[in-house]
Design a protein around this motif. Sequence first.
Motif: not given
Length: 229
Positions: A112-137
Amino acid sequence: MLVTGLGIQCFQQITGIDALVYYSPTIFRDAGITTESQLLAATVAVGFFKTAFIALAIVLIDRVGRKPLLYVSTIGMTVCLVILSAALFLLAHGLVSRGVGIAIAILTVCGDVAFFSVGIGPICWVVSSEIFPLRLRAQAAALGAVANRVTSGAVAMSFLSICRAISVAGAFSAFAAISALSVVFVHRFVPETSGKTLEQIESLFGGGGDGEDVDELELGDVEQLVHKG
């Protein structure tokens, strides 16, 4: 965008990863491990898998893409949580041997820890930094971080109470159900952002039209100024 950004941050935590890491000795003890040295070794194994698969995620995130890794992560976590809760339930009722129960518990917790760490663990922060417009990021990413920390605290503080109420196996059955919902959430609400520009990402959420009109207007103004000059 807010649904995606806040949702992925919340699902990262309400699937029970912090409960699994913080209380792994409690889980292993419930599975039948009794000596302190065995508990320490099992806990160290959890930390090793977490670190190793985060490093793997760094290598794969741009090669494979965000969404495929999220699918692997959420589905893998769901399977591990289902097996863990089933093993703890069978152990509690004496339907499997202590050795088998311990082995399954260690493998599924590390899995469970391995699957978390290879996916949703780090990727949630990456996606959050990519999807919002610059003015509201900045504001939107901060709101997501607040949601992440609040849900993390809620899970960590309530885990032992939930275990006393419905058993450790029952608690991880609930986490497994939530993890299954996270698969649906990823499929429905999380787009692939790898290799896309800000304009392309905005268009994935039904926006981007206004930005294109502004660009055309600015180009027309420049042409008019050139002709007048």
